[in-house]
Design a protein around this motif. Structure first.
Motif, short mmCIF file in Angstrom:
data_model
loop_
_atom_site.label_atom_id
_atom_site.label_comp_id
_atom_site.label_asym_id
_atom_site.label_seq_id
_atom_site.Cartn_x
_atom_site.Cartn_y
_atom_site.Cartn_z
N TYR A 116 30.89 31.59 26.55
CA TYR A 116 31.12 32.61 27.60
C TYR A 116 32.35 33.38 27.17
N ARG A 117 32.35 34.67 27.40
CA ARG A 117 33.46 35.52 26.96
C ARG A 117 34.75 35.14 27.68
N ALA A 118 35.81 34.95 26.90
CA ALA A 118 37.15 34.65 27.43
C ALA A 118 37.19 33.39 28.27
N CYS A 119 36.42 32.39 27.86
CA CYS A 119 36.49 31.12 28.58
C CYS A 119 37.72 30.35 28.12
N PHE A 120 38.18 29.40 28.95
CA PHE A 120 39.25 28.55 28.43
C PHE A 120 38.68 27.21 28.01
N PRO A 173 37.94 30.51 41.46
CA PRO A 173 37.35 31.76 41.98
C PRO A 173 36.78 32.67 40.90
N PHE A 174 37.17 32.43 39.61
CA PHE A 174 36.62 33.21 38.47
C PHE A 174 36.01 32.20 37.50
N ARG A 200 31.86 30.34 32.65
CA ARG A 200 30.84 29.35 32.25
C ARG A 200 30.98 28.05 33.05
N GLY A 201 32.03 27.96 33.89
CA GLY A 201 32.18 26.77 34.75
C GLY A 201 33.03 25.67 34.15
N ILE A 247 31.48 43.63 39.05
CA ILE A 247 32.33 42.79 38.22
C ILE A 247 33.58 43.60 37.86
C1 LIG Z 1 38.36 35.19 32.14
S1 LIG Z 1 36.76 34.96 32.85
C2 LIG Z 1 36.84 33.31 33.44
C3 LIG Z 1 36.43 32.33 32.38
C4 LIG Z 1 36.45 30.89 32.84
N1 LIG Z 1 37.81 30.38 32.99
C5 LIG Z 1 35.69 30.03 31.83
O1 LIG Z 1 36.27 29.09 31.27
O2 LIG Z 1 34.53 30.36 31.55
C6 LIG Z 1 36.83 35.93 34.32
C7 LIG Z 1 35.60 35.88 35.21
O3 LIG Z 1 35.87 36.66 36.37
C8 LIG Z 1 34.62 37.15 36.85
N2 LIG Z 1 34.91 38.23 37.79
C9 LIG Z 1 35.22 39.53 37.52
N3 LIG Z 1 35.49 40.20 38.65
C10 LIG Z 1 35.37 39.30 39.68
C11 LIG Z 1 35.55 39.39 41.08
N4 LIG Z 1 35.95 40.53 41.65
N5 LIG Z 1 35.34 38.28 41.83
C12 LIG Z 1 34.94 37.12 41.26
N6 LIG Z 1 34.73 36.98 39.92
C13 LIG Z 1 34.97 38.05 39.14
C14 LIG Z 1 33.88 37.56 35.60
O4 LIG Z 1 32.49 37.60 35.85
C15 LIG Z 1 34.31 36.44 34.63
O5 LIG Z 1 33.33 35.43 34.62
#
Ligand SMILES: C[S@@+](CC[C@H](N)C(=O)[O-])C[C@H]1O[C@@H](n2cnc3c(N)ncnc32)[C@H](O)[C@@H]1O
Length: 400
Positions: free
Chosen positions: A50-54, A76-77, A80-81, A306
């Motif tokens: 998933y893009r930018a996952c940790f 809240p974001f 990939r969970g 998004i």
């Molecule tokens: C940096 S990624 C999170 C990655 C996560 N930590 C992981 O390990 O996969 C940010 C996420 O924020 C979500 N996102 C963007 N805008 C959002 C919003 N307004 N409310 C909730 N989620 C949002 C995107 O779909 C994306 O999946």
């Protein structure tokens, strides 16, 4: 150096090399390589792109320090969970929210992992018609028969869902197929393309094919799903499976905007671990267009939803409103680990520190993970040689 270092040491309980500093606004900072020693030890079930996952080690570090078994853990974001899976693996109950519906598709089935045999039996029962074709032109990605298999699988999963008969095995197959739709090695359904966490547009793919002088070759969809299932399930023992299933009964999946987590009651969450969208870096709707198509969503509908923010002021306002909502749902005593990447323009952790205080949180400390990233290690899911991040800051807040 901060004065009460000894008491902070007890509270933060760090091992290994680390050192404290004071930030420009008087906030406490601690520098170290906090999870290097365990870097390669994440559970196999986390290995979804998933893009930018940790990395799972990030939530693992904070869960072990600031939460207990049975606690409610929010992301809240969720992406990939990563937080949800790590929480469930350690006996916490996840609330996993993301405005992108692909997040739930990738996360929920990994809280209910079938056995390899169950996946294999189900796949052998699903009929593939290699003459099927998609309603859009996907010929730049897939060989004709492969496309037929993908479309057959899409139709099977859609009808099971519409009939309300999609079970944990179907959901698992949907999750793995979603992950394998496109990528940059032989193990994907597509011809060589961008890495699996980013989808090229059809026009971009035509250019890639021309440049590489390539055309899509046949890929065995069932074989690829089985191979990935085997590797994801490698670390799932019967006891882990049983625990995950038990947790999954109480896990919650939401598709809310992070600024309005309307289904969550006030003072409900014990710990939040999250990382928000970066500034002007990742277009999640575009990156996920193929994954959204496979799962029956129109990606254009998600382009406005998004959040993509180009200006620092807009990003700050968005984060402030999100932190305000996290404050509302947090219990008194609850912690928030808020991870931000580094940008050249600004220190986002300073901004999060200020906004956190502003909405009512106390600041405990900001962790600065000084892990050195090489081009190949790519441990944050962002290429080091691109406009990405290679040091990460985690602002630890508490509702007192
Ligand atoms: C940096 S990624 C999170 C990655 C996560 N930590 C992981 O390990 O996969 C940010 C996420 O924020 C979500 N996102 C963007 N805008 C959002 C919003 N307004 N409310 C909730 N989620 C949002 C995107 O779909 C994306 O999946």
């Amino acid at each position: 150096m901060i004065e009460n270092q000894r008491s902070l040491d007890n509270y933060v309980t760090l091992n290994g090399d680390y050192n404290y500093e004071t930030g420009r606004n008087g906030e406490k900072l601690v520098y170290g390589s906090f999870w290097t020693s365990k870097q390669r030890c994440g559970n196999s079930i986390q290995e979804i792109s998933y893009r930018a996952c940790f990395k799972p080690q990030l939530p693992d570090f904070f869960l072990s320090k600031y939460s207990k078994i049975g606690n409610i853990v929010l992301d809240p974001f969720a992406g990939r969970g990563t937080t949800a899976i790590e929480s469930a693996l350690s006996g916490r109950i996840p609330i996993s929210n993301d405005i992108n519906p692909i997040s739930k598709i990738l996360t929920e089935p990994r809280l209910m992992p079938p056995t390899y045999e169950e996946v294999s039996n189900r796949l052998s029962y699903i009929m593939f018609d290699t003459n099927e074709s998609a309603e859009i032109d996907l010929s730049m990605f897939y060989e004709r028969k492969t496309e037929g298999e993908i479309v057959s699988l899409k139709k099977y999963l859609t009808s099971k869902k519409e009939e309300g008969k999609e079970d944990y095995i179907d959901k698992w197959i949907r999750m793995v197929a979603t992950n394998k739709l496109s990528g940059h090695s032989k193990g994907f359904f597509s011809v060589y393309t961008l890495p699996p966490n980013q989808s090229a547009t059809p026009a971009e793919q035509i250019k890639i094919n021309k440049r590489r002088n390539q055309k899509p070759l046949y890929k065995d969809v069932k074989k690829i799903i089985l191979k990935k299932s085997r590797s994801l399930l490698k670390d799932i023992t019967p006891a882990i499976r049983e625990n995950l299933f038990a947790i999954s009964k109480n896990a919650v999946f939401l598709e809310d905007d992070s600024r309005n987590l309307k289904e969550i009651n006030d003072n409900y969450v014990d710990m939040t671990i999250t990382s928000p969208p970066f500034i002007n870096l990742v277009d999640y709707a575009k990156d996920n267009w193929l994954r959204l198509w496979f799962n029956g969503y129109d990606h254009s509908k998600y382009e406005d939803k998004i959040t993509i923010l180009n200006k620092l002021e807009d990003w700050s306002l968005f984060i402030k409103e999100t932190l305000n909502e996290i404050y509302r749902v947090s219990k008194i005593g609850g912690h928030v680990a808020f991870e931000v990447g580094e940008t050249k323009k600004a220190d986002l952790s300073e901004i999060v520190y200020g906004l956190g205080l502003n909405v009512g949180f106390s600041h405990i400390i900001t962790f600065i993970n000084t892990q050195k990233f090489t081009k190949t290690s790519n441990i944050w899911g962002v290429d080091n040689n691109k406009k990405g991040t290679n040091t990460n800051r985690i602002v630890l807040l508490q509702k007192k």
